[in-house]
Design an enzyme around this catalytic site. Structure first.
Site, short mmCIF file in Angstrom:
data_model
loop_
_atom_site.label_atom_id
_atom_site.label_comp_id
_atom_site.label_asym_id
_atom_site.label_seq_id
_atom_site.Cartn_x
_atom_site.Cartn_y
_atom_site.Cartn_z
N ASP A 1 1.04 -1.21 -0.03
CA ASP A 1 -0.20 0.00 0.23
C ASP A 1 1.34 1.63 -0.01
OD1 ASP A 1 -1.81 1.73 0.15
OD2 ASP A 1 -2.10 1.73 2.25
N GLU B 1 -0.82 -1.27 -4.58
CA GLU B 1 -2.51 -0.44 -5.02
C GLU B 1 -1.96 0.71 -5.96
OE1 GLU B 1 -5.36 0.89 -1.78
OE2 GLU B 1 -4.29 2.73 -2.05
N ASP C 1 -2.33 0.58 7.23
CA ASP C 1 -2.12 0.73 6.29
C ASP C 1 -1.12 -0.32 6.25
OD1 ASP C 1 -1.09 4.01 5.15
OD2 ASP C 1 -0.59 3.56 7.50
#
Length: 175
Positions: free
Chosen positions: A7, A68, A141
């Site tokens: 992430d 991501e 996160d």
């Protein structure tokens, strides 16, 4: 299949490692958050992120990396830092010779919660449940990175099998 999910973020970059196969529950291997100091110059922050991700890839030996995909935000400064961190994550996987796949936030949310509009709390709750954890991974996160890894196991694994089958058909062997 072992997957390292990232992430991306310049100040906080979530990293999660899971093992699993499509259609089955995944197993948690580890999760981390790599922090960089906003007071440091950008090149030093990116270098720290690169070294940290490279070390984690070497340590956990994933078969692939899921990152991501950066989406547009109203805050240009935030999206730039996220995009730079994303590039470092993609590079760390590619440098190790690993396949790297990117997923949009809504793809990840849909994979782990069933809804592309799920909020962070719902994603964290489902990651906790899917990995059979006693408590939610923190900060968010880390949970998001684990969700990316789970998404890739379930969707990327299937995608890889379909691509391999299509390749066999193209070469004349439909088995």
């Amino acid at each position: 299949m072992r997957v390292l999910g990232v992430d991306p973020g310049l100040t906080r970059c979530g990293v999660g490692v899971v093992e699993g196969v499509p259609g089955r529950p995944c197993t948690l291997i580890a999760y981390y958050v790599v922090y960089t100091d906003p007071a440091d110059e950008l090149p030093l922050r990116l270098l720290h992120l690169d070294r940290s991700l490279t070390k984690l890839v070497a340590e956990h030996q994933p078969e692939s990396v899921a990152v991501e995909r950066v989406f547009s935000q109203h805050n240009v400064r935030t999206v730039m830092g996220t995009a730079q961190a994303s590039g470092i994550a993609v590079l760390a996987g590619a440098r190790a010779g690993l396949p790297v796949q990117t997923y949009t936030p809504s793809e990840v949310k849909a994979a782990v919660t069933g809804s592309g509009q799920a909020d962070k709390a719902q994603v964290t709750a489902m990651v906790t449940r899917l990995l059979r954890l006693d408590e939610p991974p923190k900060p968010a996160d880390a949970a998001d990175a684990l969700a990316l890894a789970i998404c890739h196991v379930w969707r990327g694994g299937t995608r890889s099998k379909l691509a391999a089958a299509a390749d066999r058909v193209r070469r004349g062997g439909a088995r």
